[in-house]
Design a protein around this motif. Structure first.
Motif, PDB file in Angstrom:
ATOM      1  N   ILE A  43       0.846  -1.195   0.000  1.00  0.00           N
ATOM      2  CA  ILE A  43       0.000   0.000   0.000  1.00  0.00           C
ATOM      3  C   ILE A  43       0.881   1.243   0.000  1.00  0.00           C
ATOM      4  O   ILE A  43       1.649   1.477   0.931  1.00  0.00           O
ATOM      5  CB  ILE A  43      -0.904   0.025   1.255  1.00  0.00           C
ATOM      6  N   CYS A  44       0.754   2.039  -1.042  1.00  0.00           N
ATOM      7  CA  CYS A  44       1.561   3.258  -1.159  1.00  0.00           C
ATOM      8  C   CYS A  44       1.328   4.165   0.042  1.00  0.00           C
ATOM      9  O   CYS A  44       0.176   4.366   0.465  1.00  0.00           O
ATOM     10  CB  CYS A  44       1.198   3.984  -2.454  1.00  0.00           C
ATOM     11  N   THR A  45       2.401   4.694   0.600  1.00  0.00           N
ATOM     12  CA  THR A  45       2.272   5.558   1.781  1.00  0.00           C
ATOM     13  C   THR A  45       1.737   6.944   1.417  1.00  0.00           C
ATOM     14  O   THR A  45       1.512   7.766   2.305  1.00  0.00           O
ATOM     15  CB  THR A  45       3.625   5.717   2.491  1.00  0.00           C
ATOM     16  N   HIS A  46       1.519   7.187   0.142  1.00  0.00           N
ATOM     17  CA  HIS A  46       0.949   8.481  -0.265  1.00  0.00           C
ATOM     18  C   HIS A  46      -0.575   8.454  -0.126  1.00  0.00           C
ATOM     19  O   HIS A  46      -1.107   8.970   0.845  1.00  0.00           O
ATOM     20  CB  HIS A  46       1.385   8.822  -1.700  1.00  0.00           C
ATOM     21  N   GLU A  47      -1.262   7.785  -1.056  1.00  0.00           N
ATOM     22  CA  GLU A  47      -2.724   7.728  -0.960  1.00  0.00           C
ATOM     23  C   GLU A  47      -3.250   6.319  -1.142  1.00  0.00           C
ATOM     24  O   GLU A  47      -4.345   6.116  -1.674  1.00  0.00           O
ATOM     25  CB  GLU A  47      -3.366   8.699  -1.950  1.00  0.00           C
ATOM     26  N   GLU A  48      -2.450   5.344  -0.731  1.00  0.00           N
ATOM     27  CA  GLU A  48      -2.912   3.968  -0.574  1.00  0.00           C
ATOM     28  C   GLU A  48      -3.218   3.222  -1.852  1.00  0.00           C
ATOM     29  O   GLU A  48      -4.006   2.275  -1.851  1.00  0.00           O
ATOM     30  CB  GLU A  48      -4.112   3.918   0.380  1.00  0.00           C
ATOM     31  N   CYS A  49      -2.641   3.593  -2.963  1.00  0.00           N
ATOM     32  CA  CYS A  49      -2.767   2.762  -4.162  1.00  0.00           C
ATOM     33  C   CYS A  49      -1.910   1.511  -4.000  1.00  0.00           C
ATOM     34  O   CYS A  49      -1.002   1.469  -3.170  1.00  0.00           O
ATOM     35  CB  CYS A  49      -2.317   3.532  -5.395  1.00  0.00           C
ATOM     36  N   SER A  50      -2.216   0.507  -4.814  1.00  0.00           N
ATOM     37  CA  SER A  50      -1.446  -0.740  -4.786  1.00  0.00           C
ATOM     38  C   SER A  50      -0.190  -0.591  -5.637  1.00  0.00           C
ATOM     39  O   SER A  50      -0.268  -0.378  -6.853  1.00  0.00           O
ATOM     40  CB  SER A  50      -2.297  -1.885  -5.334  1.00  0.00           C
ATOM     41  N   THR A  62       7.364   1.848  -9.189  1.00  0.00           N
ATOM     42  CA  THR A  62       6.700   3.137  -9.397  1.00  0.00           C
ATOM     43  C   THR A  62       5.215   2.965  -9.140  1.00  0.00           C
ATOM     44  O   THR A  62       4.567   2.094  -9.730  1.00  0.00           O
ATOM     45  CB  THR A  62       6.922   3.633 -10.834  1.00  0.00           C
ATOM     46  N   CYS A  63       4.665   3.788  -8.251  1.00  0.00           N
ATOM     47  CA  CYS A  63       3.234   3.748  -7.949  1.00  0.00           C
ATOM     48  C   CYS A  63       2.449   4.218  -9.176  1.00  0.00           C
ATOM     49  O   CYS A  63       2.808   5.226  -9.791  1.00  0.00           O
ATOM     50  CB  CYS A  63       2.941   4.645  -6.751  1.00  0.00           C
ATOM     51  N   PRO A  64       1.352   3.486  -9.516  1.00  0.00           N
ATOM     52  CA  PRO A  64       0.600   3.861 -10.716  1.00  0.00           C
ATOM     53  C   PRO A  64      -0.203   5.152 -10.548  1.00  0.00           C
ATOM     54  O   PRO A  64      -0.626   5.737 -11.538  1.00  0.00           O
ATOM     55  CB  PRO A  64      -0.344   2.667 -10.926  1.00  0.00           C
ATOM     56  N   CYS A  65      -0.411   5.590  -9.309  1.00  0.00           N
ATOM     57  CA  CYS A  65      -1.330   6.721  -9.107  1.00  0.00           C
ATOM     58  C   CYS A  65      -0.663   8.079  -9.307  1.00  0.00           C
ATOM     59  O   CYS A  65      -1.127   8.884 -10.104  1.00  0.00           O
ATOM     60  CB  CYS A  65      -1.965   6.629  -7.734  1.00  0.00           C
ATOM     61  N   HIS A  66       0.414   8.347  -8.564  1.00  0.00           N
ATOM     62  CA  HIS A  66       1.065   9.663  -8.694  1.00  0.00           C
ATOM     63  C   HIS A  66       2.565   9.514  -8.840  1.00  0.00           C
ATOM     64  O   HIS A  66       3.333  10.425  -8.540  1.00  0.00           O
ATOM     65  CB  HIS A  66       0.737  10.542  -7.486  1.00  0.00           C
ATOM     66  N   LEU A  67       2.983   8.297  -9.245  1.00  0.00           N
ATOM     67  CA  LEU A  67       4.360   8.044  -9.686  1.00  0.00           C
ATOM     68  C   LEU A  67       5.441   8.178  -8.611  1.00  0.00           C
ATOM     69  O   LEU A  67       6.604   8.381  -8.929  1.00  0.00           O
ATOM     70  CB  LEU A  67       4.696   8.926 -10.898  1.00  0.00           C
ATOM     71  N   ALA A  68       5.057   8.054  -7.345  1.00  0.00           N
ATOM     72  CA  ALA A  68       6.094   7.933  -6.308  1.00  0.00           C
ATOM     73  C   ALA A  68       6.888   6.663  -6.583  1.00  0.00           C
ATOM     74  O   ALA A  68       6.368   5.695  -7.156  1.00  0.00           O
ATOM     75  CB  ALA A  68       5.461   7.851  -4.922  1.00  0.00           C
ATOM     76  N   GLN A  69       8.159   6.662  -6.159  1.00  0.00           N
ATOM     77  CA  GLN A  69       8.992   5.478  -6.367  1.00  0.00           C
ATOM     78  C   GLN A  69       9.607   5.027  -5.053  1.00  0.00           C
ATOM     79  O   GLN A  69      10.043   5.855  -4.237  1.00  0.00           O
ATOM     80  CB  GLN A  69      10.104   5.792  -7.369  1.00  0.00           C
ATOM     81  N   ARG A  80       9.538  11.331  -4.653  1.00  0.00           N
ATOM     82  CA  ARG A  80       8.249  11.748  -4.100  1.00  0.00           C
ATOM     83  C   ARG A  80       7.163  11.639  -5.165  1.00  0.00           C
ATOM     84  O   ARG A  80       7.466  11.648  -6.355  1.00  0.00           O
ATOM     85  CB  ARG A  80       8.318  13.213  -3.677  1.00  0.00           C
ATOM     86  N   PRO A  81       5.884  11.628  -4.728  1.00  0.00           N
ATOM     87  CA  PRO A  81       4.804  11.630  -5.722  1.00  0.00           C
ATOM     88  C   PRO A  81       4.827  12.912  -6.547  1.00  0.00           C
ATOM     89  O   PRO A  81       5.421  13.917  -6.143  1.00  0.00           O
ATOM     90  CB  PRO A  81       3.533  11.546  -4.881  1.00  0.00           C
ATOM     91  N   ALA A  82       4.145  12.854  -7.690  1.00  0.00           N
ATOM     92  CA  ALA A  82       4.095  14.016  -8.590  1.00  0.00           C
ATOM     93  C   ALA A  82       3.493  15.228  -7.896  1.00  0.00           C
ATOM     94  O   ALA A  82       3.743  16.367  -8.282  1.00  0.00           O
ATOM     95  CB  ALA A  82       3.307  13.657  -9.842  1.00  0.00           C
TER      96      ALA A  82
END
Ligand code: FES
Length: 106
Positions: A43-50, A62-69, A80-82
């Motif tokens: 679970i991404c620590t940004h906004e909980e995407c997988s 790379t997170c699919p939601c806001h591209l945090a790595q 950091r996320p976009a």
């Protein structure tokens, strides 16, 4: 040492790929990088995407939601996320392989 919980067979985790596993109320990402297994919270620590729905390149997911790595070996934030916020790193979990069976330690 935590409990070793079986999560599948070696053939379930092809090299260079990652997979989401559900275990004891947790969602973990398990990656096979060059024949060595790593696991972080999925679970991404940004906004909980997988994260397992994102992209794996080398040891960076790379997170699919806001591209945090995140680095899947260390759980560290690589980017950091976009949206620019600071985000927390991901917890890591030990993986053990015995014969053909893969376990996560939780
Ligand atoms: S939810 Fe992962 S970067 Fe936003």
């Amino acid at each position: 040492m935590g409990e070793l919980v079986p999560i599948g067979r070696l053939s379930d985790f092809p090299e260079g790929k990652m997979k989401k596993v559900f275990i004891k109320g947790k969602e973990l990402l398990v990656a096979n990088i060059g024949g060595t297994f790593y696991s972080i919270d999925d679970i991404c620590t940004h906004e909980e995407c997988s994260l397992a729905d994102g992209f794996l390149r080398g040891e960076v997911v790379t997170c699919p939601c806001h591209l945090a790595q995140f680095n899947v070996k260390t759980g560290d934030v690589v980017q950091r996320p976009a949206t620019g916020e600071e985000i927390d790193s991901e917890p890591t979990f030990n993986i053990k392989v015995e014969k053909d069976q893969v376990f996560v330690e939780i």
